[in-house]
Scaffold this active site. Sequence first.
Site, short mmCIF file in Angstrom:
data_model
loop_
_atom_site.label_atom_id
_atom_site.label_comp_id
_atom_site.label_asym_id
_atom_site.label_seq_id
_atom_site.Cartn_x
_atom_site.Cartn_y
_atom_site.Cartn_z
N MET A 269 -5.59 11.21 -10.08
CA MET A 269 -4.17 11.33 -9.78
C MET A 269 -3.73 11.07 -8.47
O MET A 269 -4.46 11.52 -7.52
CB MET A 269 -3.59 12.81 -10.50
CG MET A 269 -2.18 12.96 -10.08
SD MET A 269 -1.29 11.97 -11.38
CE MET A 269 0.11 11.78 -10.26
N HIS A 303 -7.09 1.99 -7.13
CA HIS A 303 -5.88 2.14 -8.12
C HIS A 303 -5.18 3.32 -7.55
O HIS A 303 -3.66 3.28 -7.32
CB HIS A 303 -6.57 2.36 -9.28
CG HIS A 303 -5.32 2.80 -10.52
ND1 HIS A 303 -4.84 1.73 -11.19
CD2 HIS A 303 -4.47 3.81 -10.89
CE1 HIS A 303 -3.80 2.22 -11.92
NE2 HIS A 303 -3.66 3.52 -11.74
N GLU A 304 -5.73 4.59 -7.28
CA GLU A 304 -4.80 5.48 -6.93
C GLU A 304 -4.45 5.42 -5.47
O GLU A 304 -3.05 5.66 -5.22
CB GLU A 304 -5.55 6.99 -6.78
CG GLU A 304 -6.23 7.32 -8.13
CD GLU A 304 -5.45 7.27 -9.35
OE1 GLU A 304 -4.16 7.44 -9.35
OE2 GLU A 304 -5.93 7.00 -10.70
N HIS A 307 -1.42 3.46 -5.67
CA HIS A 307 -0.19 3.85 -6.13
C HIS A 307 0.69 4.32 -4.90
O HIS A 307 1.89 4.73 -5.11
CB HIS A 307 -0.31 5.35 -6.91
CG HIS A 307 -0.78 4.70 -8.24
ND1 HIS A 307 0.46 4.03 -9.19
CD2 HIS A 307 -1.40 5.19 -9.39
CE1 HIS A 307 0.06 4.01 -10.30
NE2 HIS A 307 -1.17 4.80 -10.48
N1 B3K Z 1 -0.80 8.51 -12.80
C1 B3K Z 1 -2.07 9.04 -13.50
C2 B3K Z 1 -2.07 9.50 -14.88
C3 B3K Z 1 -1.36 10.70 -15.47
C4 B3K Z 1 -1.42 10.87 -16.68
C5 B3K Z 1 -0.57 12.09 -17.28
N2 B3K Z 1 -0.89 12.29 -18.52
C6 B3K Z 1 -3.50 8.46 -13.22
C7 B3K Z 1 -3.24 6.86 -12.85
O1 B3K Z 1 -2.82 6.27 -13.62
O2 B3K Z 1 -3.29 6.49 -11.62
ZN ZN Z 2 -2.33 4.70 -12.16
#
Ligand code: B3K
Ligand code: ZN
Length: 880
Positions: A269, A303-304, A307
């Site tokens: 996350m 990936h994280e 974001h």
């Molecule tokens: N954004 C989170 C995923 C959250 C899922 C919630 N049920 C991880 C990701 O895609 O980077």
């Molecule tokens: Zn994501």
Amino acid sequence: MRTETPIMIRLEDYRPSDYLIGTVALDVSLHPTATRVRAELTLAPNPAGRAGAPLVLDGDDLALVGLALDGVPLAAEAYTATPSALTLPNPPAAPFRLTIETEIDPTANTKLMGLYRSNGVYCTQCEADGFRRITYFLDRPDVMAVYTTRIEADRAEAPVLLGNGNPGQAGAAGPGRHYAVWHDPHPKPAYLFALVGGRLDHVRRGFTTSEGRAVELAVYVEPGKAGRADYALDAIARSMTWDETAFGRAYDLDVFNVVAVSDFNMGAMENKGLNIFNDRYVLASPETATDADYAAIEAIIAHEYFHNWTGNRITCRDWFQLCLKEGLTVFRDQEFSSDMRSRAVHRIGEVRTLRARQFPEDAGPLAHPVRPRQYAEINNFYTATVYEKGAEIVRMLRTLLGAPAFRAGMDRYFADNDGRAATVEDFLAAFAATSGRNLDAFARWYERPGTPRVAVQGVYDAQARSYRLSFRQSLPGAPDAPPLVIPVSLGLVGAGGPLADAHSDRVRDGVFVLDAPDDTLTFTDVSAPPVPSLFRGFSAPVRIEMELTDADRLALLRHDTDAFNRWQAAQSVAMRLLVQGTRSGALPEAAARPFTTALGAFLDGEALVDPAFAALVLALPSEADVANEIGSEIDPDAIHAARHALRRQLGSGLADRLHRLREALADAPDTPFRPDAEAAGRRALRNAALDLLAAADPAAGSALAGTQMATATTMTDRLAALAVLAQTPGPAREEALARFAETYRAEPLVLDKWLAIQAGISEAGTLDRIRDLQAHPTFSMTNPNRVRALIGSFSMGNPTQFNRLDGAGYALVAETVLALDRTNPQVAARLLTAFGSWRMLEPGRRERAKSSLTEIRGVAGLSRDVGDILARTLAGSTNP
Ligand code: B3K
Ligand code: ZN
């Protein structure tokens, strides 16, 4: 009793929040069962909202302890508080301050949403709607606030206290207690909030951004595991450098922390400045992690981190826009991994994932547009469609515009939307503005569920030296749908190599744009009958229908300049053999011989040049791939038998070569371990060879595997050998499994692999084995990784046993879904999606699957998560 009809949230009903929150001051006093949360919010009416509207804050399972308005406790009649909402019917019309005190129990939180404890570590998960389990809030992504968080805890229990943003003051807080303050200057939605408290070791390093900011990077792990965090730490630094170069995006805080926890509902996350990870995507050592693990850690760390710009600095206006951050960020992490590894090999992996997960979803009852129009439970929409197909849309945009124009559009998107909660329209507008193109028709990709089909026919005119390709696009079940804009990367290949002179003025930079229902493309100066190489690099997420002979395809395998289509050519030939073998119940040796011969020639020429690519060419389509290709009246046993027959034939036809390759690819004894693509590729090919050899001669294969088990220096090799041994019943298998379990008894993440291998055994005894494993000390229904390893691997990776004729496979999964639904509905709902393709089965199995689903439906008190998947699986898509 039936689950009550869920409330549908619809995109068309979106309206701005009536109130906005400027700042949030949180004071969280950690306690295992009674954590106190004091939230001080500054609120103001939103000029874009309804004047004088009541203030309704979201809650989930909350208990209100205190409430004050501008510092004055509120009279009981001035508000109502339930576990799911805090309502002020008449809030002030001018800005005001609300102080809310709640008490929560992190130990009792088995849903792993909100604040919970994992192995004694306090951590949070707020996306999509977990923050409302911590305090009452306007828990929607378009309400963005600046957070200051004070965390207090017993020093002995939680010496490490982490929050979003930058660290501030810290110190003692009464007997045995201490505190730390964190401030995040970047406004963010509540779903990006996080805190962590616990006993954790860490590794750290410095990083200086392209803007000159000194950043401290750290990875926190369970005590004693810091030695396994170096690879993740290095991947953070590489991700930061890459985003600066590839997208001009630099990091924007003084610290960047990653924390690994062992109980986590998904992979990781992206909380601002404090990413929280499932430990399986952080911890790696040569003894415990496979090459696939290393690659996944690198990709998910990236990936994280990515974001931070696509998701955090620019977030989503509402959850319908989820692909805006997820599809785009998947595209970015794919590009990163392609630059770190082999682009062609990575692209093949991306497409395999897309076909294995997204195509079936798009063809089944859970199909939905990349931007859904409605949902009952948003957590059920973190799907392959939103993520993987979402990434393909971004990739098509780049193919259509070209890399420089794509980059200009991205720059514009960042410039125009930084600090905002944006929509898909905002995203496309940036590209339309910088490229001058109208992207309205392209936008249909976001709205239409289903995998488009493109039928192609080719006619060669030797006299005119021209070649005509006719295209027709269609969407299954939507004959009147307006056409999509489909980029077709293509070229022509002749019997002796590429036909370099052939050209068409409608092909620019190798791309033809199909934007009409039908279209025809003519190449001139075509000197010989060509074989078309279509959708090079898989330039669009479509199913291609074209009658090519095996000889044509094998010419592509030999001569195409596009590595993806060379691989695709081999897959297509294998697929035709597998479908034929499934339908006829036999796979005559003569039918497969040309394929075997071509693979032999391919291996002779190139296996040692690019072993990773060669390993992919040798890997046959999976049983699930074949099922998806056949599409109806599926008999998983027949598919399994056909696939086994083809593996056996390849293994015996190529045996000498495969043995030689295994020797040539063996590492010298003192070779140091490297997890990079090159070293991983050699291991991959060596193990692909082992697999085929074992299929042809199980006894000899087991012997080879036994030796490899004993001498392997990497987890990749040990596990590949164990997987081979697991296919042959007998004492050697049981002994190898037992020894493996003994060796790794203190390594839950390694035992997950052991669980998964056993769950995947294609034998009737597997069901009993799984029941035994459920009682094994390593298994736990409260740990999502364990459940996914055992039950998820069974339902998604063992088609013959999950789809047992007697229905016992369905019953096992249904039982697990129901048991899990009481504690962790999100993971239970995910498990239930294994039934997504039940309508494709032959009638006997279809009935069995349906009756398991119907039985679940009969149970009282199902969660919204499970109820939603169940209703859609049984009824067909509610997202037409
Ligand atoms: N954004 C989170 C995923 C959250 C899922 C919630 N049920 C991880 C990701 O895609 O980077
Ligand atoms: Zn994501």
